[in-house]
Write a protein that holds these residues in place. Structure first.
Motif, PDB file in Angstrom:
ATOM      1  N   UNK A  55       4.386  13.817  -0.126  1.00  0.00           N
ATOM      2  CA  UNK A  55       2.949  14.039   0.049  1.00  0.00           C
ATOM      3  C   UNK A  55       2.734  13.208   1.471  1.00  0.00           C
ATOM      4  N   UNK A  56       1.580  13.681   2.346  1.00  0.00           N
ATOM      5  CA  UNK A  56       1.542  13.455   3.617  1.00  0.00           C
ATOM      6  C   UNK A  56       0.322  12.548   3.743  1.00  0.00           C
ATOM      7  N   UNK A  57      -0.282  12.200   2.473  1.00  0.00           N
ATOM      8  CA  UNK A  57      -1.388  11.270   2.419  1.00  0.00           C
ATOM      9  C   UNK A  57      -1.147   9.976   1.945  1.00  0.00           C
ATOM     10  N   UNK A  58      -1.475   9.002   2.472  1.00  0.00           N
ATOM     11  CA  UNK A  58      -1.164   7.359   2.161  1.00  0.00           C
ATOM     12  C   UNK A  58      -2.054   7.207   1.032  1.00  0.00           C
ATOM     13  N   UNK A  59      -1.442   6.653  -0.127  1.00  0.00           N
ATOM     14  CA  UNK A  59      -2.142   6.208  -1.131  1.00  0.00           C
ATOM     15  C   UNK A  59      -3.335   5.141  -0.749  1.00  0.00           C
ATOM     16  N   UNK A  60      -4.577   5.518  -1.177  1.00  0.00           N
ATOM     17  CA  UNK A  60      -5.355   4.666  -0.677  1.00  0.00           C
ATOM     18  C   UNK A  60      -6.370   3.726  -1.712  1.00  0.00           C
ATOM     19  N   UNK A  61      -5.844   3.970  -3.046  1.00  0.00           N
ATOM     20  CA  UNK A  61      -6.368   3.227  -4.141  1.00  0.00           C
ATOM     21  C   UNK A  61      -6.157   1.948  -4.046  1.00  0.00           C
TER      22      UNK A  61
ATOM     23  N   UNK B 156      -2.719   1.178  -5.411  1.00  0.00           N
ATOM     24  CA  UNK B 156      -1.912   1.367  -4.298  1.00  0.00           C
ATOM     25  C   UNK B 156      -1.762  -0.006  -3.586  1.00  0.00           C
ATOM     26  N   UNK B 157      -2.919  -0.434  -3.124  1.00  0.00           N
ATOM     27  CA  UNK B 157      -2.948  -1.634  -2.345  1.00  0.00           C
ATOM     28  C   UNK B 157      -2.117  -2.803  -2.887  1.00  0.00           C
ATOM     29  N   UNK B 158      -2.451  -3.079  -4.221  1.00  0.00           N
ATOM     30  CA  UNK B 158      -1.936  -4.301  -5.208  1.00  0.00           C
ATOM     31  C   UNK B 158      -0.378  -4.013  -5.226  1.00  0.00           C
ATOM     32  N   UNK B 159      -0.088  -2.779  -5.428  1.00  0.00           N
ATOM     33  CA  UNK B 159       1.472  -2.513  -5.450  1.00  0.00           C
ATOM     34  C   UNK B 159       2.208  -2.754  -4.174  1.00  0.00           C
ATOM     35  N   UNK B 160       1.815  -1.943  -3.095  1.00  0.00           N
ATOM     36  CA  UNK B 160       2.196  -2.632  -1.856  1.00  0.00           C
ATOM     37  C   UNK B 160       2.188  -3.983  -1.358  1.00  0.00           C
TER      38      UNK B 160
ATOM     39  N   UNK C 253       1.582  -6.090   4.337  1.00  0.00           N
ATOM     40  CA  UNK C 253       0.484  -6.175   5.385  1.00  0.00           C
ATOM     41  C   UNK C 253      -0.531  -4.957   5.070  1.00  0.00           C
ATOM     42  N   UNK C 254       0.132  -3.780   4.805  1.00  0.00           N
ATOM     43  CA  UNK C 254      -0.536  -2.550   4.583  1.00  0.00           C
ATOM     44  C   UNK C 254      -1.345  -2.675   3.252  1.00  0.00           C
ATOM     45  N   UNK C 255      -0.847  -3.322   2.200  1.00  0.00           N
ATOM     46  CA  UNK C 255      -1.294  -3.285   0.909  1.00  0.00           C
ATOM     47  C   UNK C 255      -2.738  -4.178   0.852  1.00  0.00           C
ATOM     48  N   UNK C 256      -2.512  -5.354   1.863  1.00  0.00           N
ATOM     49  CA  UNK C 256      -3.719  -6.247   1.953  1.00  0.00           C
ATOM     50  C   UNK C 256      -4.729  -5.327   2.995  1.00  0.00           C
ATOM     51  N   UNK C 257      -4.291  -4.638   3.872  1.00  0.00           N
ATOM     52  CA  UNK C 257      -5.176  -3.843   4.647  1.00  0.00           C
ATOM     53  C   UNK C 257      -6.000  -2.881   3.784  1.00  0.00           C
TER      54      UNK C 257
ATOM     55  N   UNK D 199      -6.768  -3.224   0.557  1.00  0.00           N
ATOM     56  CA  UNK D 199      -7.563  -3.989  -0.228  1.00  0.00           C
ATOM     57  C   UNK D 199      -8.952  -4.643   0.472  1.00  0.00           C
ATOM     58  N   UNK D 200      -8.860  -4.629   1.480  1.00  0.00           N
ATOM     59  CA  UNK D 200      -9.764  -5.212   2.341  1.00  0.00           C
ATOM     60  C   UNK D 200     -10.617  -3.899   3.017  1.00  0.00           C
ATOM     61  N   UNK D 201     -10.326  -3.191   2.753  1.00  0.00           N
ATOM     62  CA  UNK D 201     -10.852  -1.917   3.530  1.00  0.00           C
ATOM     63  C   UNK D 201     -12.369  -1.708   3.175  1.00  0.00           C
ATOM     64  N   UNK D 202     -12.660  -1.580   1.859  1.00  0.00           N
ATOM     65  CA  UNK D 202     -13.981  -1.386   1.392  1.00  0.00           C
ATOM     66  C   UNK D 202     -15.103  -2.391   1.989  1.00  0.00           C
ATOM     67  N   UNK D 203     -14.654  -3.447   1.877  1.00  0.00           N
ATOM     68  CA  UNK D 203     -15.411  -4.779   2.362  1.00  0.00           C
ATOM     69  C   UNK D 203     -15.569  -4.716   3.836  1.00  0.00           C
ATOM     70  N   UNK D 204     -14.627  -4.419   4.472  1.00  0.00           N
ATOM     71  CA  UNK D 204     -14.623  -4.472   6.082  1.00  0.00           C
ATOM     72  C   UNK D 204     -15.381  -3.434   6.532  1.00  0.00           C
ATOM     73  N   UNK D 205     -15.327  -1.980   5.794  1.00  0.00           N
ATOM     74  CA  UNK D 205     -16.104  -0.870   6.488  1.00  0.00           C
ATOM     75  C   UNK D 205     -17.592  -1.222   6.151  1.00  0.00           C
ATOM     76  N   UNK D 206     -18.056  -1.967   5.182  1.00  0.00           N
ATOM     77  CA  UNK D 206     -19.355  -2.032   4.864  1.00  0.00           C
ATOM     78  C   UNK D 206     -19.942  -3.116   5.931  1.00  0.00           C
ATOM     79  N   UNK D 207     -19.178  -4.239   6.479  1.00  0.00           N
ATOM     80  CA  UNK D 207     -19.459  -5.006   7.254  1.00  0.00           C
ATOM     81  C   UNK D 207     -19.537  -4.414   8.753  1.00  0.00           C
TER      82      UNK D 207
END
Length: 483
Positions: free
Chosen positions: A247-253, A256-260, A306-310, A312-320
């Motif tokens: 797959x050429x798409x990074x899993x974004x769920x 996937x974040x917690x796994x990474x 670090x990618x996993x943490x990024x 996980x924080x994506x939704x909250x950061x995008x709202x901010x």
């Protein structure tokens, strides 16, 4: 403020503001990290000198996992380069034109630093300064250029590596990570030089993950209602429905974040605990291995976390970032982000020199209570000096606009053969310009800091840099395109 507000209001909905935030935070953390661990003293000749306090702070080695954020910069660099190259081609531009535009954004602020330092070294020499002392000062000021050398080696490969990603997906960074492991094995069993290719392979791994993030953000997915139409879909290329490593798409769920995050941390702990890698993710003099120079398998494990943490924080950061003021602040920092990075150690040199001149330079022992108490006023004073430097030199970066979208220029005569000849020559000269600049930065990095260099930088490095940057500047101006 009015200009920032206009830029914020003009931001298209498709822009991933989170990427810009991560770029700004990565550079700010690098700057603060360098300043915070610095310890200042005097050498045998009575001259001020500086070094990292980390060798005296073994308790701080695990903290380097938080402040080693160069992988984040390469990650967002991969995203930004994929987005920029795709947009440039949709506007009718070619890969060479895109590289020339990218060279402007990277080299204009860098050229200012190189020229100013060489001129200052020349003045110091005229005033009687020893060449070895001049070299030492310039060496400290140009430490950030080692990172830029690696990035300038990765960026020209984007027109090749992004199509490779589109074909093989996540298999590409996996294969590159295997090469990094081989390099680590080579330097573990033999000479350290066996891992030199990891400077390229390691950062390419992270850069490729940025491509996968871009594709995940722009391709429609039945599992992500926020996904946007891909430029590739518009061009007629079907969206990616492959799964797994192809797959050429990074899993974004979030899963996937917690796994990474947890998986990357677990591997990093195993590699640095019972494993052969040092705990510190920043170079410690005397260590057999260095996790960051060149990138090691342990650093790639940390990058995964670090990618996993990024994620996980994506939704909250995008709202901010949807609010005006935070987004305006991110725009302001990104307008001069490379200038901040390039000049932050020069700010240290200037402050040390000024305090030493008036007899007020504190030199507490690294790790002592006095050293710890000095951290806050030290960083605040450095921030003031850096702000002055950014005010002076930042406009050079801030005025660098988006590269033009024109197609390959060609001679006014000669027909199709002439245009093809010029396109090939233009691409070759562009590659040569990048190669000359990378050589110059590497040459400066490996030249001893006590070498008697009257211009601060090695003459060969200065000539190569100015030649390479000059060729790229001429090509950007359309030189030779009129026949």
């Amino acid at each position: 403020m009015g200009r920032l507000r206009r830029l914020a209001e003009a931001t298209p909905p498709s822009r991933d503001r989170y990427v810009d935030l991560l770029r700004a935070l990565a550079i700010i953390m690098v700057v603060l990290g360098h300043w915070a661990v610095a310890t200042i003293g005097y050498d045998d000749a009575g001259q001020p000198t500086g070094r990292s306090a980390l060798p005296e702070l073994p308790w701080a080695y695990p903290l380097t996992w938080l402040v080693q954020v160069m992988p984040v910069f390469f990650l967002v660099g991969g995203y930004a380069n994929a987005a920029s190259l795709t947009a440039h081609r949709r506007r009718g531009g070619d890969a060479t034109g895109w590289l020339l535009g990218r060279s402007a954004r990277l080299l204009r602020p860098t050229t200012v630093l190189v020229v100013v330092l060489a001129a200052a070294a020349l003045v110091a020499r005229a005033l009687g300064a020893e060449p070895s002392l001049t070299r030492t000062v310039v060496w400290f000021a140009t430490i950030p250029l080692w990172f830029l050398a690696a990035y300038l080696a990765v960026v020209p490969l984007t027109p090749v590596m992004y199509p490779l990603h589109r074909r093989f997906g996540l298999l590409v960074p996996l294969a590159l990570a295997a090469l990094v492991a081989l390099g680590d094995l080579g330097r573990g069993l033999g000479p350290a030089a066996a891992a030199l290719p990891n400077y390229l392979f390691g950062w390419l791994v992270v850069h490729q993950l940025g491509f996968a993030w871009y594709d995940a953000r722009t391709e429609r997915s039945p599992h992500d209602d926020r996904a946007e139409p891909s430029p590739h879909d518009v061009a007629g290329e079907p969206p990616d429905h492959r799964t797994g490593l192809r797959s050429r798409r990074l899993p974004m769920s979030r899963r996937a974040g917690w796994t990474a995050l947890l998986g990357g941390l677990a591997v990093a702990v195993l590699l640095t605990g019972p494993g052969p890698y040092p705990v510190s993710m920043i170079n410690i003099p005397g260590e057999r291995l260095d996790n960051a120079a060149p990138p090691s398998l342990a650093l790639l494990a940390l990058t995964t976390a670090q990618l996993g943490l990024i994620l996980l924080l994506r939704g909250r950061a995008e709202r901010w970032l949807g609010r005006d003021r935070p987004w305006m602040a991110v725009i302001a920092v990104n307008a001069v982000v490379l200038t901040v990075f390039l000049w932050h150690l020069t700010a240290t040199i200037l402050l040390v020199g000024a305090l030493d001149a008036v007899g007020l330079l504190p030199t507490p022992a690294a790790g002592s209570a006095a050293w710890a108490a000095w951290r806050l006023p030290w960083v605040l004073m450095l921030a003031v000096v850096l702000a002055v430097l950014v005010a002076a030199f930042g406009p050079v970066e801030a005025r660098t606009g988006r590269p033009p979208a024109a197609r390959v220029p060609g001679p006014s005569s000669g027909g199709g053969a002439g245009r093809r000849w010029w396109a090939t020559g233009r691409a070759t000269l562009t590659a040569a310009g990048f190669a000359a600049v990378v050589y110059a930065l590497v040459d400066n990095a490996v030249t001893p800091r006590e070498a008697p260099e009257p211009l601060g930088l090695p003459a060969s490095a200065l000539v190569a840099y100015l030649a390479g940057a000059g060729v790229l500047r001429l090509l950007r101006s359309g030189w030779g395109s009129r026949g």
